[in-house]
Design a protein around this motif. Structure first.
Motif, PDB file in Angstrom:
ATOM      1  N   ASN A   5       0.245  29.529  68.125  1.00 26.18           N
ATOM      2  CA  ASN A   5       1.439  30.252  67.691  1.00 26.18           C
ATOM      3  C   ASN A   5       2.052  29.612  66.442  1.00 26.18           C
ATOM      4  OD1 ASN A   5       1.238  32.092  69.750  1.00 26.18           O
ATOM      5  ND2 ASN A   5       2.728  31.062  71.074  1.00 26.18           N
ATOM      6  N   GLU A   6       2.024  28.304  66.421  1.00 30.14           N
ATOM      7  CA  GLU A   6       2.587  27.584  65.270  1.00 30.14           C
ATOM      8  C   GLU A   6       1.741  27.832  64.026  1.00 30.14           C
ATOM      9  OE1 GLU A   6       5.701  25.465  63.836  1.00 30.14           O
ATOM     10  OE2 GLU A   6       5.490  26.317  65.833  1.00 30.14           O
ATOM     11  N   LEU A   7       0.433  27.877  64.174  1.00 31.89           N
ATOM     12  CA  LEU A   7      -0.450  28.169  63.036  1.00 31.89           C
ATOM     13  C   LEU A   7      -0.222  29.597  62.520  1.00 31.89           C
ATOM     14  CD1 LEU A   7      -3.770  26.450  64.195  1.00 31.89           C
ATOM     15  CD2 LEU A   7      -2.302  25.786  62.288  1.00 31.89           C
ATOM     16  N   LYS A   8      -0.014  30.545  63.417  1.00 33.00           N
ATOM     17  CA  LYS A   8       0.269  31.926  63.013  1.00 33.00           C
ATOM     18  C   LYS A   8       1.594  32.000  62.247  1.00 33.00           C
ATOM     19  CE  LYS A   8      -2.151  34.315  66.747  1.00 33.00           C
ATOM     20  NZ  LYS A   8      -1.985  35.177  67.936  1.00 33.00           N
ATOM     21  N   ARG A   9       2.572  31.289  62.753  1.00 33.75           N
ATOM     22  CA  ARG A   9       3.879  31.288  62.090  1.00 33.75           C
ATOM     23  C   ARG A   9       3.780  30.703  60.685  1.00 33.75           C
ATOM     24  NH1 ARG A   9       7.821  28.195  60.767  1.00 33.75           N
ATOM     25  NH2 ARG A   9       6.993  26.286  61.666  1.00 33.75           N
ATOM     26  N   LEU A  10       3.025  29.627  60.560  1.00 30.94           N
ATOM     27  CA  LEU A  10       2.835  29.019  59.256  1.00 30.94           C
ATOM     28  C   LEU A  10       2.101  29.956  58.289  1.00 30.94           C
ATOM     29  CD1 LEU A  10       1.916  25.338  60.203  1.00 30.94           C
ATOM     30  CD2 LEU A  10       4.000  26.147  59.092  1.00 30.94           C
ATOM     31  N   GLU A  11       1.126  30.683  58.813  1.00 29.84           N
ATOM     32  CA  GLU A  11       0.386  31.646  57.982  1.00 29.84           C
ATOM     33  C   GLU A  11       1.310  32.772  57.502  1.00 29.84           C
ATOM     34  OE1 GLU A  11      -2.701  32.578  55.786  1.00 29.84           O
ATOM     35  OE2 GLU A  11      -2.725  30.869  57.153  1.00 29.84           O
ATOM     36  N   GLU A  12       2.187  33.237  58.373  1.00 35.64           N
ATOM     37  CA  GLU A  12       3.157  34.268  57.990  1.00 35.64           C
ATOM     38  C   GLU A  12       4.122  33.739  56.931  1.00 35.64           C
ATOM     39  OE1 GLU A  12       5.027  35.547  61.598  1.00 35.64           O
ATOM     40  OE2 GLU A  12       3.187  36.448  62.380  1.00 35.64           O
ATOM     41  N   GLU A  13       4.564  32.504  57.107  1.00 33.50           N
ATOM     42  CA  GLU A  13       5.448  31.885  56.118  1.00 33.50           C
ATOM     43  C   GLU A  13       4.744  31.780  54.765  1.00 33.50           C
ATOM     44  OE1 GLU A  13       8.637  30.628  55.862  1.00 33.50           O
ATOM     45  OE2 GLU A  13       8.976  31.712  57.731  1.00 33.50           O
ATOM     46  N   LYS A  14       3.467  31.428  54.811  1.00 29.71           N
ATOM     47  CA  LYS A  14       2.689  31.305  53.583  1.00 29.71           C
ATOM     48  C   LYS A  14       2.620  32.652  52.859  1.00 29.71           C
ATOM     49  CE  LYS A  14      -1.834  29.726  51.999  1.00 29.71           C
ATOM     50  NZ  LYS A  14      -3.142  29.228  52.423  1.00 29.71           N
ATOM     51  N   LYS A  15       2.423  33.741  53.616  1.00 29.14           N
ATOM     52  CA  LYS A  15       2.378  35.084  53.022  1.00 29.14           C
ATOM     53  C   LYS A  15       3.731  35.458  52.407  1.00 29.14           C
ATOM     54  CE  LYS A  15      -1.211  36.930  56.058  1.00 29.14           C
ATOM     55  NZ  LYS A  15      -1.512  37.878  57.145  1.00 29.14           N
ATOM     56  N   LYS A  16       4.812  35.125  53.121  1.00 28.84           N
ATOM     57  CA  LYS A  16       6.153  35.427  52.605  1.00 28.84           C
ATOM     58  C   LYS A  16       6.415  34.667  51.306  1.00 28.84           C
ATOM     59  CE  LYS A  16       8.495  36.349  56.989  1.00 28.84           C
ATOM     60  NZ  LYS A  16       9.524  35.853  57.924  1.00 28.84           N
ATOM     61  N   LEU A  17       6.039  33.389  51.288  1.00 28.42           N
ATOM     62  CA  LEU A  17       6.247  32.579  50.095  1.00 28.42           C
ATOM     63  C   LEU A  17       5.407  33.089  48.920  1.00 28.42           C
ATOM     64  CD1 LEU A  17       6.385  28.985  51.630  1.00 28.42           C
ATOM     65  CD2 LEU A  17       8.258  30.269  50.591  1.00 28.42           C
ATOM     66  N   GLN A  18       4.179  33.522  49.209  1.00 28.77           N
ATOM     67  CA  GLN A  18       3.325  34.059  48.154  1.00 28.77           C
ATOM     68  C   GLN A  18       3.934  35.338  47.578  1.00 28.77           C
ATOM     69  OE1 GLN A  18       0.870  32.481  46.853  1.00 28.77           O
ATOM     70  NE2 GLN A  18       0.302  34.095  45.431  1.00 28.77           N
ATOM     71  N   LYS A  19       4.472  36.177  48.440  1.00 25.28           N
ATOM     72  CA  LYS A  19       5.105  37.420  47.992  1.00 25.28           C
ATOM     73  C   LYS A  19       6.342  37.101  47.134  1.00 25.28           C
ATOM     74  CE  LYS A  19       7.039  41.745  49.693  1.00 25.28           C
ATOM     75  NZ  LYS A  19       7.382  42.539  50.875  1.00 25.28           N
ATOM     76  N   GLN A  20       7.135  36.146  47.579  1.00 25.03           N
ATOM     77  CA  GLN A  20       8.325  35.749  46.827  1.00 25.03           C
ATOM     78  C   GLN A  20       7.930  35.162  45.473  1.00 25.03           C
ATOM     79  OE1 GLN A  20      10.771  32.881  48.842  1.00 25.03           O
ATOM     80  NE2 GLN A  20      12.479  33.157  47.430  1.00 25.03           N
ATOM     81  N   LYS A  21       6.869  34.390  45.448  1.00 27.77           N
ATOM     82  CA  LYS A  21       6.383  33.812  44.200  1.00 27.77           C
ATOM     83  C   LYS A  21       5.975  34.910  43.223  1.00 27.77           C
ATOM     84  CE  LYS A  21       2.972  30.610  42.309  1.00 27.77           C
ATOM     85  NZ  LYS A  21       1.843  29.724  42.612  1.00 27.77           N
ATOM     86  N   GLN A  22       5.276  35.925  43.726  1.00 28.68           N
ATOM     87  CA  GLN A  22       4.864  37.039  42.874  1.00 28.68           C
ATOM     88  C   GLN A  22       6.072  37.782  42.300  1.00 28.68           C
ATOM     89  OE1 GLN A  22       1.847  37.707  41.755  1.00 28.68           O
ATOM     90  NE2 GLN A  22       1.070  35.960  42.912  1.00 28.68           N
ATOM     91  N   GLN A  23       7.089  37.986  43.126  1.00 32.48           N
ATOM     92  CA  GLN A  23       8.304  38.661  42.658  1.00 32.48           C
ATOM     93  C   GLN A  23       8.997  37.849  41.570  1.00 32.48           C
ATOM     94  OE1 GLN A  23      10.427  39.129  46.346  1.00 32.48           O
ATOM     95  NE2 GLN A  23       9.542  41.144  46.776  1.00 32.48           N
ATOM     96  N   LEU A  24       9.089  36.554  41.767  1.00 34.66           N
ATOM     97  CA  LEU A  24       9.718  35.693  40.767  1.00 34.66           C
ATOM     98  C   LEU A  24       8.926  35.655  39.468  1.00 34.66           C
ATOM     99  CD1 LEU A  24      10.881  32.725  43.027  1.00 34.66           C
ATOM    100  CD2 LEU A  24      12.331  34.404  41.878  1.00 34.66           C
ATOM    101  N   LEU A  25       7.610  35.611  39.568  1.00 36.13           N
ATOM    102  CA  LEU A  25       6.782  35.640  38.360  1.00 36.13           C
ATOM    103  C   LEU A  25       6.951  36.955  37.609  1.00 36.13           C
ATOM    104  CD1 LEU A  25       3.521  33.902  39.664  1.00 36.13           C
ATOM    105  CD2 LEU A  25       5.163  33.002  37.997  1.00 36.13           C
ATOM    106  N   GLU A  26       7.074  38.052  38.333  1.00 40.36           N
ATOM    107  CA  GLU A  26       7.295  39.359  37.703  1.00 40.36           C
ATOM    108  C   GLU A  26       8.656  39.396  37.001  1.00 40.36           C
ATOM    109  OE1 GLU A  26       6.563  43.238  36.483  1.00 40.36           O
ATOM    110  OE2 GLU A  26       5.201  41.712  37.264  1.00 40.36           O
ATOM    111  N   GLN A  27       9.682  38.861  37.635  1.00 41.20           N
ATOM    112  CA  GLN A  27      11.006  38.796  37.003  1.00 41.20           C
ATOM    113  C   GLN A  27      10.956  37.939  35.741  1.00 41.20           C
ATOM    114  OE1 GLN A  27      13.778  37.296  39.889  1.00 41.20           O
ATOM    115  NE2 GLN A  27      13.927  39.241  40.995  1.00 41.20           N
ATOM    116  N   LYS A  28      10.241  36.835  35.809  1.00 47.30           N
ATOM    117  CA  LYS A  28      10.111  35.948  34.654  1.00 47.30           C
ATOM    118  C   LYS A  28       9.406  36.667  33.510  1.00 47.30           C
ATOM    119  CE  LYS A  28       8.260  31.422  33.354  1.00 47.30           C
ATOM    120  NZ  LYS A  28       7.504  30.250  33.817  1.00 47.30           N
ATOM    121  N   ARG A  29       8.362  37.417  33.835  1.00 48.65           N
ATOM    122  CA  ARG A  29       7.624  38.164  32.818  1.00 48.65           C
ATOM    123  C   ARG A  29       8.508  39.218  32.160  1.00 48.65           C
ATOM    124  NH1 ARG A  29       5.571  42.762  32.063  1.00 48.65           N
ATOM    125  NH2 ARG A  29       5.997  43.531  34.143  1.00 48.65           N
ATOM    126  N   LYS A  30       9.277  39.944  32.968  1.00 50.81           N
ATOM    127  CA  LYS A  30      10.169  40.973  32.435  1.00 50.81           C
ATOM    128  C   LYS A  30      11.248  40.361  31.552  1.00 50.81           C
ATOM    129  CE  LYS A  30       9.643  44.450  36.052  1.00 50.81           C
ATOM    130  NZ  LYS A  30      10.318  45.186  37.143  1.00 50.81           N
TER     131      LYS A  30
END
Length: 124
Positions: A5-30
């Motif tokens: 369960n802890e590994l699944k939670r960490l994987e979900e957190e990793k996906k959320k952080l990756q999505k947030q990183k992509q959004q921030l990079l897009e804002q930076k580009r704009k």
């Protein structure tokens, strides 16, 4: 603690952080693209400085800017209570609340309350 369960939670957190990183990079580009566009606009405008361009645009389109200091309420000045002011306030208090008199006359509520309680009755 369940390790799976802890590994699944960490994987979900990793996906959320990756999505947030992509959004921030897009804002930076704009933002970078907008800055480049503005720099080009200033160069092509023929004005000596960006400030001159802005002032010309403000004048042309009648834009009204509100200064930060104008948005702040002005502080009340120290109130010198005279017999005339005391009598005027007492007259207003027969018609209006202390809060309203305070705001309309720009006199602190504490002074209005003191006048209402008779603290300034000894003034001649």
């Amino acid at each position: 603690m369940n390790i799976d369960n802890e590994l699944k939670r960490l994987e979900e957190e990793k996906k959320k952080l990756q999505k947030q990183k992509q959004q921030l990079l897009e804002q930076k580009r704009k933002r970078k693209a907008a800055q480049a566009k503005l720099a080009t606009l200033v160069k092509q405008s023929g004005f000596d400085t960006p400030k001159a361009l802005v002032e010309a645009l403000i004048e042309k389109y009648g834009v009204r800017l509100q200064r930060e200091t104008a948005a702040l309420p002005q502080r009340r000045k120290h109130t010198k209570v005279t017999p005339e002011l005391r009598d005027h306030i007492k007259g207003l208090l027969h018609e209006k609340s202390m809060n309203r008199v305070s705001k309309e006359q720009r006199i602190s509520y504490a002074v209005i309350a003191k006048v209402a309680n008779g603290a300034y009755d000894k003034l001649k």
